[in-house]
Design a protein around this motif. Structure first.
Motif, PDB file in Angstrom:
ATOM      1  N   TYR B 239      24.548  29.754 -18.158  1.00  0.00           N
ATOM      2  CA  TYR B 239      23.614  30.467 -17.280  1.00  0.00           C
ATOM      3  C   TYR B 239      24.252  31.778 -16.809  1.00  0.00           C
ATOM      4  N   PRO B 241      23.852  34.637 -14.155  1.00  0.00           N
ATOM      5  CA  PRO B 241      23.107  35.027 -12.941  1.00  0.00           C
ATOM      6  C   PRO B 241      22.772  36.509 -12.905  1.00  0.00           C
ATOM      7  N   LEU B 242      23.351  37.280 -13.795  1.00  0.00           N
ATOM      8  CA  LEU B 242      23.137  38.730 -13.744  1.00  0.00           C
ATOM      9  C   LEU B 242      21.886  39.173 -14.503  1.00  0.00           C
ATOM     10  N   LEU B 243      21.213  38.243 -15.139  1.00  0.00           N
ATOM     11  CA  LEU B 243      20.026  38.643 -15.895  1.00  0.00           C
ATOM     12  C   LEU B 243      18.795  38.662 -14.994  1.00  0.00           C
ATOM     13  N   GLU B 244      17.893  39.562 -15.327  1.00  0.00           N
ATOM     14  CA  GLU B 244      16.752  39.823 -14.454  1.00  0.00           C
ATOM     15  C   GLU B 244      15.717  38.711 -14.471  1.00  0.00           C
ATOM     16  N   SER B 245      15.556  38.060 -15.607  1.00  0.00           N
ATOM     17  CA  SER B 245      14.517  37.035 -15.666  1.00  0.00           C
ATOM     18  C   SER B 245      14.993  35.866 -16.507  1.00  0.00           C
TER      19      SER B 245
END
Lengths: 379, 760
Positions: B239, B241-245
Motif C-alpha cells: 500500500y 499512502p502517497l497515491l492520490e486515489s
C-alpha cells in the motif's frame, strides 16, 4: 562507643535520605528530602515574571467573540456556542482529556518533582505515556497542519512506514517529538541528567498539545466530528473556562486573556461545526478557516508565553536546573521558529538564534523575550 | 407406531446427514467408518439442527473447524484474524453460543462478549461430524447455549471383530491463497486383546504453516465518502499512502496481520468391555503459534508496525468416558470426567511507546458429566414416554499475568493484575430431566427442565481498583415442544426454549482491548436469558429433504457491550481512560429481540446429482444503551437499535455429482447481502467498514477422485471469479482465487482373521 553510635546514626540517616530519591512516591511525601534537588523548587526570578497587558490588542474583525454576548456578531451566525459554554459534540468526555490527565500525572513524577526524578519515577511516568491509546500513540501520529499535507489521498499517512522521515515537518509527532521523548526517557531511566530529561519531555509534550489543537479541528471536519471535542480535551480536559488544566493551566497562569482567547477560538470551532454538521464538512469552509486562524493565533501566543518564561528562568538558576531550562527552550522554541518566520523574518532570526543555542547572557535573554513579545504580541 | 414414522421424522440423525447417507449408499469408495457399538449422544432432533459430515469436510476442504460450518443454515462465520473464527448462530456468538467436543463443554468462564477464537482450536482432522443446533439449549447443556450449540464429534477407531487391523493414513494439504503447507499422519488400529476384549485406537500428529492471506480488497460500500475506498482493516502489503486515489494503488492482495503456525496431536483409545459397554480415554492437543489479530495488526490509525499477536493459543483436552447400553432399565448411560487447559499468550507490540506487552492466561477446567436415557415406558399401544436424566459440573481456575518490557531500556514492568484476576474460580453446572412423549402416530411432545448453578469467586486487586467477586446464581430453565407428522413426509414442529447464561469471569473481571475500544469489567451483572419460540416444517422424501424454521429469540437482561465514555474508569487503568471508546458491559434495560427465518433444501436427482441450498435471515433489535454515534450514516439511531454484528441475509448453494468410478465434481456458492444495520458499538469497530459491510457472491469449484481404496485427492478451486468478499464483522477478506489441494493415502494391514467392516 560514642563514635560507633554516631556512625550508626549517620548510616540510618543516609539510608533514609537515599530512600527518598528512589522508590517513594513524591505525591505521598509531605516534606521531600532529595538526594538530588531538581533546582526548580520554588523557582522565582525577575526575568521569568510577566504580567499580560493587551491594551494595544484588538480582536480581528472576523473573530468569534462569545464573551461579548452578541450572538451572530462579526459575521458569525447564531450558534450553539453563543452562550459562551463549550457544548460537546459527542455524548461524553473525549479520550484526549485522559491524555491531558496523563500529562499531569507525568508532571508530578518528573518536572514538578521537587527532587530529581528517580529511575522508578521515570518508569512510572513512561507507563503513563506509553499505555495503549495513550499519549505515545498520538504523538506517533500527530501532524503539524501548518505544513503542507503529505501527498496522496491518505490523510493519516504519517503512521505509514517511511513517511515521517520523508515529511518530517508535516509528520512532526513521529519525526520530531517522538525521538526527543524516547531519548529523554532512556536517559532519564539511566539517570543521565534526570532534571534535564524531564524538561525535554515536558517541552515536547507541550508542543504535542499545541499541535493537537489545529490538528483535531482539521480532522473534525472530515474524519470524526467528535475530534472537535478532542481539541478542547487536549487544551483543558474539558474543564470550564475559569478552571484551566493541562496546557491551559500553563497559558492561563502567564496570560489570562490569551487563555480566554484560545477558549474563544475553541468555541468558534464548535460554532462552525454546529452550523455545518455534515460529514465531511462542506458549507462552512469559511467558518473553519476563521476559527482555525483565531485559535492558532491565540494558541501560538500561549506557547510564546511559556517559552518566554523559561527563557527568563535560564538566568536565575544554575547547574542541571539551568540546563533543563535551556533544553526546554531549545525544544519548544523549535516549534515557534516556523510560525515566527511568517510574521517577521528578522525577529524570527533573533529568536531562532537564541532558541537554537540559549545562553545565560542577560542581554541575549532580554532580546529573545522582546522578540517573542513582538512576534506574538496579540492573541 | 411412532417408531416407524419416526424413522423419517424423528430419526436419530438430522436431515442433512440423512440425505448424505442416501448419497453415500449410491456412491462408491466413500470413507466407511462403522458406527460405535454404543450410540453417541446427538443433539435434539425435534429442534432446528444440521450436521456436517466427515465426507462433506473431505469435499469442502475447510481451513478450520469454524470454516467447516459455512454451509450450515443460520450459521455465519466471523474472523477477527486469519487464525481465528467465531460462529454466529441466529445472530449470537462467543459466550452466547456453546461449543462442545464429544459432548464436553469447550466453553469456559473466560469466553468473552463478541467473537472469540476458540472454535478454531478444534482440529478438523479429529472431527468426524459437527452438529449444530440452532436456538437455545441450556436445559441439556447448561449456561451459554442461548443462540445455539455446536457439538464436534471425534473420529472413532475402525473396528474389527476378530484378528487385528492397523491402518496408517497420511494427509497432505496445500493452498495457494495463503501458502498453507501441512498435513497429518494418523494411525487407526483395532483388535482383540489377549484377555478377550476388543480395543481400538485412532490418533495422529499434524501440523501446518500458513502464510499471509491473499485476496482482492473489499472496498467501502460508498467509497466517495470521507471513509475513502479502503476500510480501516486489514492493512495491505504494498500500500502506498502517497497515491492520490485507490485506483492508482498497485494490486493490493496481500493482507498483513495474517498467517500462523499450528501443531496438533491426539489419541483416542476405546476399550470394548462388552457388546454394550465401552471405556474411552482420549486426549487432544492443539497448539497455534504466532496468529496475529488482523484488526490490531496494525490497528486502525495506529503505527504500521504495531501488532497484537497470539503467540501461543493452546488447548489440551483429556477425558475418560464410560458408556453402557441396556442395563437396569437404562437404555444408555454415559459418564465423562474431563480436564481441559486453555492457554493463551498474547504479545502487543506498541512501537509508539517502544513497548512490548505480554498477557498470559491459563484456564484449567475439571469437568464431570453423567447422562442416562431410561428405557421407554409404554403407556399403551399408541403412547410411550422416554425419560432422560443427567447432571454435569465444571470448575475453572485461572492464572493470569501481564507484563510489559521497554524495548530500548529492557526494563520489565509487571502489572498488578492480568486480563483476568489470578486465582479466580468459577463453578458451573446443573441437573436436568428431559421427557419425550409419543402419542399415536402423529404427535410427539417434549419437555425438559434444569436447575442450574454458577458460582464466581475472585480476589480483589486494590492496586488496580478491582473488587473481589463472590457471586452465586441458581437459575431454572426449561423447554417444551410439540411435533406433528401432519402428512408424511411433512412434519410441523413448534418449540419453546428458555435458556440462560450466567455472567462469567470475563464479564465480571476482565480488562482488555477489544475491537471497538477498551473494555472493563462490570461485577454487578445479572444472568441473561433467552426465550426462543420456533416454528418449523420438515419435508423428508427420497428426492427432497427440506427444513424451514421461523424463530423469535427474546433476550432478557441481555448483556451487551456499550460505548460509555462517561464511565468512571477503574483506578490506575490508563488503558481505559486513554481509550477512544470505553466499553462496558451492561444488562440491557429492556428485552432485545432477534427474529428470523432459516432453511435448507436438498434435492437429490437421478444420476447421483444433488443440489443443496440454504438461506438465513435475522433481524435484531434492542434498547439503545451507551453513547450515541454522531455522523455515522449507517448508525440506526432511535430508542431501539440493532444488536452488534448481526449477520446480513445470507445463503449458500452446492451442486454435486458423484460418479461410481470415484470421481466427484461440484460447485458451491456463498453469498450475503450488504449489512448496513449497525449497532452503535459497530461504528467504533475497525472490523466493520464505516457504512456497513458490502454484500458478495462467491463461487467455488470442487473435485475429488478416489483411486481405489487407498488414495484420494480432493481439489477446490476457491473464489473462481476472484471476487472481493468479507463476512460481516470480520477483519480479513475472503481468500482470492486459488487452489486447495488435499491428498489422502492409507493402507490397511489386516490379520488373516475374518474381518467385519472398517476398511478404507
Amino acid at each position: 562507643m560514642k563514635q560507633e553510635f554516631a556512625h550508626w546514626l549517620a548510616a540510618v540517616a543516609i539510608f533514609f535520605v537515599a530512600a527518598c530519591g528512589s522508590d517513594d512516591d513524591p505525591m505521598t511525601v509531605e516534606t521531600p528530602t532529595c538526594q538530588y534537588d531538581s533546582g526548580l523548587n520554588g523557582l522565582e526570578c525577575a526575568g521569568a515574571t510577566y504580567t499580560e497587558v493587551l491594551t494595544a490588542c484588538t480582536p480581528e474583525a472576523t473573530d468569534y467573540q462569545p464573551r461579548n454576548g452578541v450572538a451572530g456578531a462579526n459575521g458569525w451566525p447564531t450558534c450553539i456556542s453563543d452562550d459562551n459554554v463549550y457544548h460537546l459534540v459527542g455524548d461524553s468526555m473525549p479520550s484526549a482529556a485522559a491524555r491531558s490527565i496523563a500529562f499531569e500525572s507525568m508532571g508530578q513524577k518528573l518536572w514538578k518533582n521537587p527532587c530529581a526524578p528517580s529511575k522508578e519515577e521515570f518508569l512510572s511516568a513512561r507507563d503513563d505515556y506509553s499505555v495503549a491509546e495513550g499519549l505515545a500513540s498520538r504523538v506517533a501520529r500527530r501532524q503539524d497542519i501548518s505544513y503542507p499535507e503529505v501527498p496522496g489521498a491518505d490523510k493519516f499517512a504519517c503512521s505509514s512506514e517511511g513517511i515521517p522521515e520523508a515529511y518530517p515537518d508535516r509528520c512532526a509527532g513521529p519525526a520530531k517529538l517522538k525521538p526527543i521523548i524516547d531519548d529523554a526517557f532512556v536517559k532519564g531511566i539511566g539517570q543521565q541528567q534526570p532534571v534535564v530529561q524531564a524538561a525535554r519531555i515536558e517541552a515536547a509534550l507541550l508542543w504535542f498539545f499545541y499541535l493537537s489543537l489545529p490538528s483535531e479541528v482539521w480532522t473534525c471536519g472530515f474524519s470524526n466530528i467528535r475530534d472537535c471535542d478532542s481539541a478542547v480535551g487536549y487544551y483543558t480536559q474539558l474543564s470550564a473556562r475559569g478552571a484551566p488544566t493541562g496546557l491551559a493551566r500553563y497559558v492561563a497562569a502567564l496570560g489570562p486573556e490569551t487563555h480566554n482567547r484560545i477558549y474563544d477560538g475553541l468555541l468558534a470551532v464548535r460554532c462552525w461545526r454546529d452550523v455545518d454538521s455534515e460529514m465531511p464538512a462542506t458549507a462552512g469552509a469559511s467558518y473553519y478557516d476563521l476559527a482555525q486562524a483565531q485559535l492558532d493565533r491565540a494558541a501560538l501566543r500561549g506557547i510564546a508565553l511559556i517559552v518566554r518564561e523559561r527563557i527568563g528562568k535560564i538566568g536565575c538558576v544554575t547547574g542541571e536546573a539551568q540546563q533543563a531550562q535551556i533544553e526546554f527552550t531549545k525544544v519548544l522554541g523549535g516549534l515557534l521558529n516556523h510560525a515566527a518566520s511568517s510574521v517577521d523574518a528578522t525577529m524570527a532570526e533573533t529568536l531562532k538564534a537564541y532558541t537554537d543555542a540559549p545562553s545565560t547572557d542577560a542581554a541575549a535573554i532580554t532580546n529573545a523575550q522582546e522578540a517573542l513579545d513582538q512576534l506574538f504580541d496579540c492573541p | 407406531m411412532i417408531s416407524g414414522v419416526g424413522a423419517c421424522v424423528f430419526g436419530a440423525i438430522s436431515f442433512v446427514l440423512a440425505a448424505d447417507d442416501s448419497a453415500t449408499a449410491a456412491g462408491a469408495y466413500e470413507t466407511v467408518v462403522t458406527a460405535p457399538t454404543v450410540s453417541v449422544e446427538e443433539l435434539d432432533d425435534e429442534r432446528a439442527t444440521s450436521t456436517v459430515s466427515r465426507k462433506e469436510l473431505e469435499r469442502r476442504l475447510p481451513r478450520s473447524t469454524p470454516d467447516a460450518l459455512r454451509y450450515e443454515p443460520g450459521v455465519f462465520i466471523q474472523q477477527s484474524g486469519h487464525g481465528q473464527g467465531s460462529a454466529f448462530i441466529r445472530g449470537l456468538t462467543g459466550q452466547q453460543t456453546l461449543i462442545l467436543f464429544d459432548g464436553i463443554r469447550v466453553n469456559n468462564s473466560t469466553f468473552r462478549q463478541g467473537p472469540n477464537q476458540y472454535l478454531f482450536t478444534l482440529d478438523p482432522y479429529t472431527v468426524r461430524s459437527i452438529e449444530v443446533q440452532r436456538g437455545g439449549g441450556s436445559t441439556r447443556w447448561g449456561s451459554d447455549a442461548l443462540g445455539g450449540v455446536i457439538d464436534a464429534r471425534p473420529i472413532e477407531p475402525t473396528w474389527i471383530e476378530t484378528g487385528a487391523r492397523i491402518e496408517p493414513r497420511l494427509f497432505a494439504r496445500g493452498t495457494t491463497a495463503d501458502s498453507e503447507r501441512g498435513g497429518r499422519v494418523q494411525a487407526d488400529a483395532s483388535g482383540k486383546t489377549p484377555w478377550g476384549k476388543t480395543v481400538g485406537f485412532v490418533g495422529g500428529l499434524g501440523g501446518r504453516r500458513v502464510g499471509l492471506l491473499h485476496g482482492p480488497p473489499v472496498l467501502n460500500p460508498n467509497p466517495n465518502t470521507d471513509a475513502g475506498a479502503l476500510p480501516w482493516v486489514p492493512a495491505y502489503e504494498g500500500y502506498n499512502p502517497l497515491l492520490e486515489s485507490y485506483s492508482e494503488q498497485p494490486k493490493l492482495r496481500t493482507q498483513l496481520g495474517t498467517g500462523f503456525d499450528e501443531l496438533t496431536a491426539d489419541g483416542r483409545l476405546v476399550l470394548r468391555l462388552s457388546a454394550n459397554e465401552e471405556l474411552t480415554f482420549a486426549g487432544y492437543l492443539y497448539r497455534e503459534y504466532d496468529a496475529p489479530r488482523t484488526d490490531q495488526c496494525p490497528p486502525p490509525t495506529g503505527r504500521y508496525d504495531e501488532c497484537l499477536t497470539y503467540e501461543e493459543q493452546f488447548r489440551h483436552l483429556t477425558y475418560g468416558a464410560w458408556e453402557r447400553r441396556n442395563f437396569a432399565g437404562i437404555a444408555r448411560a454415559r459418564l465423562t470426567v474431563s480436564w481441559q487447559q486453555q492457554h493463551e499468550k498474547r504479545r502487543l507490540d506498541l512501537t509508539s511507546g517502544n513497548l512490548v506487552g505480554y498477557g498470559l492466561d491459563d484456564v484449567n477446567t475439571l469437568g464431570i458429566a453423567a447422562h442416562a436415557n431410561l428405557q421407554p415406558w409404554e403407556l399403551s399401544a399408541e403412547a410411550s414416554l422416554q425419560l432422560s436424566v443427567g447432571a454435569d459440573s465444571y470448575l475453572d481456575w485461572l492464572g493470569s499475568t501481564a507484563t510489559q518490557t521497554y524495548t530500548d531500556t529492557g526494563d520489565v514492568r509487571r502489572a498488578s493484575r492480568g486480563q483476568y484476576l489470578d486465582g479466580s474460580r468459577y463453578l458451573y453446572g446443573g441437573a436436568y430431566v428431559d421427557l419425550v412423549a409419543d402419542l399415536g402416530s402423529i404427535w410427539r411432545g417434549t419437555f425438559g427442565v434444569r436447575p442450574a448453578w454458577s458460582l464466581a469467586e475472585a480476589s480483589g486487586d486494590p492496586e488496580s481498583g478491582t473488587q473481589a467477586i463472590h457471586r452465586r446464581w441458581f437459575p431454572v430453565v426449561g423447554h417444551a415442544g410439540i411435533a406433528a407428522q401432519v402428512n408424511p413426509p411433512l412434519a410441523v414442529l413448534f418449540n419453546y426454549d428458555n435458556s440462560f447464561r450466567a455472567p462469567n469471569l470475563d464479564d465480571l473481571t476482565s480488562r482488555q482491548q477489544t475491537g471497538p475500544g477498551f473494555q472493563f469489567e462490570n461485577p454487578n451483572l445479572r444472568p441473561e436469558r433467552a426465550h426462543t419460540f420456533e416454528l418449523g416444517g420438515r419435508w423428508r422424501s427420497r428426492w427432497l429433504v427440506a427444513d424451514l424454521w421461523l424463530f423469535e429469540t427474546l433476550l432478557q437482561d441481555n448483556i451487551v457491550k456499550v460505548v460509555d465514555n462517561d464511565a468512571v474508569c477503574p483506578v490506575e487503568t490508563q488503558q481505559c481512560s486513554s481509550a477512544t471508546s470505553k466499553i462496558t458491559l451492561v444488562n440491557a434495560p429492556s428485552t432485545s429481540e432477534i427474529r428470523g427465518v432459516e432453511g435448507a433444501v436438498k434435492l437429490i436427482f437421478p444420476g447421483r446429482v444433488s443440489l443443496r441450498a440454504t438461506l438465513a435471515y435475522a433481524r435484531s433489535e434492542g434498547p439503545r444503551v451507551g453513547d450515541a454515534v454522531v455522523g455515522g450514516e449507517a448508525a440506526t439511531l432511535g430508542s431501539r437499535v440493532p444488536l452488534s454484528r448481526t449477520p446480513p441475509v445470507n445463503g449458500t448453494a452446492e451442486l454435486q455429482w458423484t460418479h461410481k468410478s470415484g470421481i466427484s465434481v461440484g460447485s458451491a456458492l456463498q453469498w450475503a447481502r450488504t449489512q448496513k444495520r449497525l449497532a452503535a458499538v459497530d461504528n467504533a469497530d475497525g472490523r466493520i467498514p464505516k457504512y456497513g459491510t458490502p454484500g458478495f457472491a462467491v463461487v467455488h469449484l470442487r473435485g475429488s477422485y478416489r483411486l481405489g481404496p487407498e488414495l484420494m485427492i480432493a481439489v477446490v478451486l476457491e473464489n473462481l471469479f476472484d471476487s472481493p468478499y468479507r463476512f460481516h464483522g470480520s477483519s480479513v477478506n475472503g481468500a482470492g482465487r486459488g487452489l486447495i489441494v488435499q491428498l489422502q493415502a492409507a493402507h490397511a494391514f489386516v490379520s488373516r482373521d475374518e474381518t467385519q467392516g472398517g476398511e478404507f
